[in-house]
Every structure is written in structure tokens, then in C-alpha cells.
Design a protein around this motif. Sequence first.
Motif, mmCIF file in Angstrom:
data_model
loop_
_atom_site.group_PDB
_atom_site.id
_atom_site.type_symbol
_atom_site.label_atom_id
_atom_site.label_comp_id
_atom_site.label_asym_id
_atom_site.label_seq_id
_atom_site.Cartn_x
_atom_site.Cartn_y
_atom_site.Cartn_z
ATOM 1 N N VAL A 77 0.826 -1.206 0.000
ATOM 2 C CA VAL A 77 0.000 0.000 0.000
ATOM 3 C C VAL A 77 0.857 1.252 0.000
ATOM 4 O O VAL A 77 0.476 2.270 -0.573
ATOM 5 C CB VAL A 77 -0.961 -0.019 1.206
ATOM 6 C CG1 VAL A 77 -1.638 1.313 1.409
ATOM 7 C CG2 VAL A 77 -2.002 -1.100 1.017
ATOM 8 N N THR A 78 2.012 1.205 0.624
ATOM 9 C CA THR A 78 2.838 2.409 0.749
ATOM 10 C C THR A 78 3.760 2.630 -0.447
ATOM 11 O O THR A 78 4.617 3.508 -0.383
ATOM 12 C CB THR A 78 3.676 2.364 2.038
ATOM 13 O OG1 THR A 78 4.459 1.172 2.054
ATOM 14 C CG2 THR A 78 2.787 2.433 3.255
ATOM 15 N N LEU A 83 0.162 5.141 -2.930
ATOM 16 C CA LEU A 83 0.052 6.118 -1.851
ATOM 17 C C LEU A 83 -0.593 7.415 -2.337
ATOM 18 O O LEU A 83 -1.421 8.009 -1.646
ATOM 19 C CB LEU A 83 1.439 6.387 -1.256
ATOM 20 C CG LEU A 83 1.482 7.102 0.063
ATOM 21 C CD1 LEU A 83 0.701 6.317 1.103
ATOM 22 C CD2 LEU A 83 2.909 7.277 0.512
ATOM 23 N N VAL A 84 -0.247 7.822 -3.546
ATOM 24 C CA VAL A 84 -0.828 9.046 -4.102
ATOM 25 C C VAL A 84 -2.338 8.876 -4.255
ATOM 26 O O VAL A 84 -3.114 9.758 -3.879
ATOM 27 C CB VAL A 84 -0.166 9.391 -5.455
ATOM 28 C CG1 VAL A 84 -0.920 10.491 -6.178
ATOM 29 C CG2 VAL A 84 1.276 9.788 -5.255
ATOM 30 N N SER A 85 -2.770 7.746 -4.788
ATOM 31 C CA SER A 85 -4.213 7.547 -4.961
ATOM 32 C C SER A 85 -4.920 7.452 -3.607
ATOM 33 O O SER A 85 -6.046 7.947 -3.462
ATOM 34 C CB SER A 85 -4.488 6.308 -5.804
ATOM 35 O OG SER A 85 -4.042 5.148 -5.150
ATOM 36 N N LEU A 86 -4.284 6.855 -2.609
ATOM 37 C CA LEU A 86 -4.892 6.785 -1.277
ATOM 38 C C LEU A 86 -5.025 8.167 -0.642
ATOM 39 O O LEU A 86 -6.032 8.466 -0.005
ATOM 40 C CB LEU A 86 -4.079 5.862 -0.366
ATOM 41 C CG LEU A 86 -4.196 4.382 -0.647
ATOM 42 C CD1 LEU A 86 -3.222 3.606 0.230
ATOM 43 C CD2 LEU A 86 -5.609 3.905 -0.405
ATOM 44 N N LEU A 90 -8.507 9.880 0.468
ATOM 45 C CA LEU A 90 -8.698 10.408 1.808
ATOM 46 C C LEU A 90 -9.096 11.881 1.769
ATOM 47 O O LEU A 90 -10.009 12.309 2.479
ATOM 48 C CB LEU A 90 -7.420 10.221 2.630
ATOM 49 C CG LEU A 90 -7.468 10.697 4.059
ATOM 50 C CD1 LEU A 90 -8.484 9.874 4.855
ATOM 51 C CD2 LEU A 90 -6.099 10.585 4.691
ATOM 52 N N ARG A 91 -8.445 12.640 0.919
ATOM 53 C CA ARG A 91 -8.787 14.056 0.762
ATOM 54 C C ARG A 91 -10.240 14.216 0.314
ATOM 55 O O ARG A 91 -10.987 15.029 0.851
ATOM 56 C CB ARG A 91 -7.854 14.707 -0.258
ATOM 57 C CG ARG A 91 -8.164 16.177 -0.504
ATOM 58 C CD ARG A 91 -7.655 16.659 -1.817
ATOM 59 N NE ARG A 91 -8.303 15.897 -2.888
ATOM 60 C CZ ARG A 91 -7.883 15.861 -4.143
ATOM 61 N NH1 ARG A 91 -6.805 16.525 -4.493
ATOM 62 N NH2 ARG A 91 -8.512 15.169 -5.052
ATOM 63 N N ASP A 92 -10.642 13.396 -0.658
ATOM 64 C CA ASP A 92 -12.019 13.491 -1.163
ATOM 65 C C ASP A 92 -13.035 13.132 -0.091
ATOM 66 O O ASP A 92 -14.085 13.770 0.005
ATOM 67 C CB ASP A 92 -12.200 12.591 -2.381
ATOM 68 C CG ASP A 92 -11.388 13.062 -3.583
ATOM 69 O OD1 ASP A 92 -10.932 14.232 -3.575
ATOM 70 O OD2 ASP A 92 -11.203 12.255 -4.515
ATOM 71 N N VAL A 93 -12.727 12.133 0.715
ATOM 72 C CA VAL A 93 -13.665 11.736 1.771
ATOM 73 C C VAL A 93 -13.756 12.806 2.850
ATOM 74 O O VAL A 93 -14.848 13.112 3.330
ATOM 75 C CB VAL A 93 -13.236 10.378 2.380
ATOM 76 C CG1 VAL A 93 -13.970 10.101 3.669
ATOM 77 C CG2 VAL A 93 -13.472 9.262 1.381
ATOM 78 N N LEU A 94 -12.632 13.379 3.227
ATOM 79 C CA LEU A 94 -12.637 14.351 4.322
ATOM 80 C C LEU A 94 -13.157 15.722 3.908
ATOM 81 O O LEU A 94 -13.858 16.380 4.682
ATOM 82 C CB LEU A 94 -11.232 14.494 4.905
ATOM 83 C CG LEU A 94 -10.688 13.297 5.666
ATOM 84 C CD1 LEU A 94 -9.262 13.566 6.114
ATOM 85 C CD2 LEU A 94 -11.577 12.951 6.844
#
Length: 173
Positions: A77-78, A83-86, A90-94
Motif C-alpha cells: 500500500v505504501t 500512496l498518491v491515490s490513497l 482520503l482528501r475526497d472523503v474528508l
Amino acid sequence: MFENNANGIDRRDHVDGDLLVEKSEVEGIYDSLIYIARYVYRVPDWCHHLLYTARMFVKQTLEAYLDWYTDYKVHMVTREHRLVSLIHLLRDVLFFDNDPPRTDDDKRKRFQEVTTGCLNFLPKPAVWVIGETPHREGTLMILHALQQPKLNKQLSYVFLDIFITELFPELKQ
């Protein structure tokens, strides 16, 4: 006179009905599984004894495998491209959550789907050992325990904090 010089179990303090219960700390995944089997799913005594006996052989192997598997998945995952897509997810969800709020009917349908999936998760022989009613009650107990929005939000922030400090160790102070 010699008290407990053989470091044995004092049966007077540890008898729970007919079952000898050793008072020990729950440490690790296998101990947690035994605890859940005994106190959530209320497995029969013979199954609990079997799990506890297998503990000597299985605990270290299972926990070493799960440590390796978790490290392997975290390493996958890292990687930079994931990592960029994660981070974007996360940005979109928050910050950009524009989805309409779920209706009560949507919530009921989703909960029913999750309940069905959880009840079908364990293999049939395990359900047979546990019993249909304790399996259903135990699964629903776990599912309802995980339905606490404030606690889940706090837990997700704790995991996010741990994840960020693992990614950027210079942030630890």
C-alpha cells in the motif's frame, strides 16, 4: 507449608463451574480468537479446550504469519503510485464529500446486507460446532458493537495518526 513451589494452578481460585479457567492476559490474535469463541460465541467446553490446547502449537506460528502478512500488505500500500491515490481518496472523503445523506431505508438495506455477509462469513463446520443460535447472537453482538459512529471516527483518526507517523517518522516527538 511449601505454598506454590511447583508453580501450579491453584484450583480453588480458578474453577468456573466445571470448567478450569486459567486467569491469564489476552495477548495476541490467537488469544483474542479464543476469547471471542468462548465469551461471544459461547463455544462448547470441548471446543474451548481444543482451542486452548492448540494454542501451544498454533499461537506463535499464526501471529508470525499475520505479522508478515500485515507488513507485506502495508509495504504494497505504501508504494508511491498507490500512496498518491490513497491520499487523494482520503482528501475526497474528508473535504469533498458531496454525496446526499443516506435515508433510513438505505441504512436498513445496507445493514441487512452486512448482516447476511457476516453470518455467511464462517464456514459451515464452524457454525455447526458453535451452533446456529450462538453463532447468530455472537455475530450480531460483534456487528452492533462496531456500529458506534463516534467511536469509529475516533478509531479512524487514531489509525490515521499511527499511519502518518509510520510514513513520516520525523513527525514523532
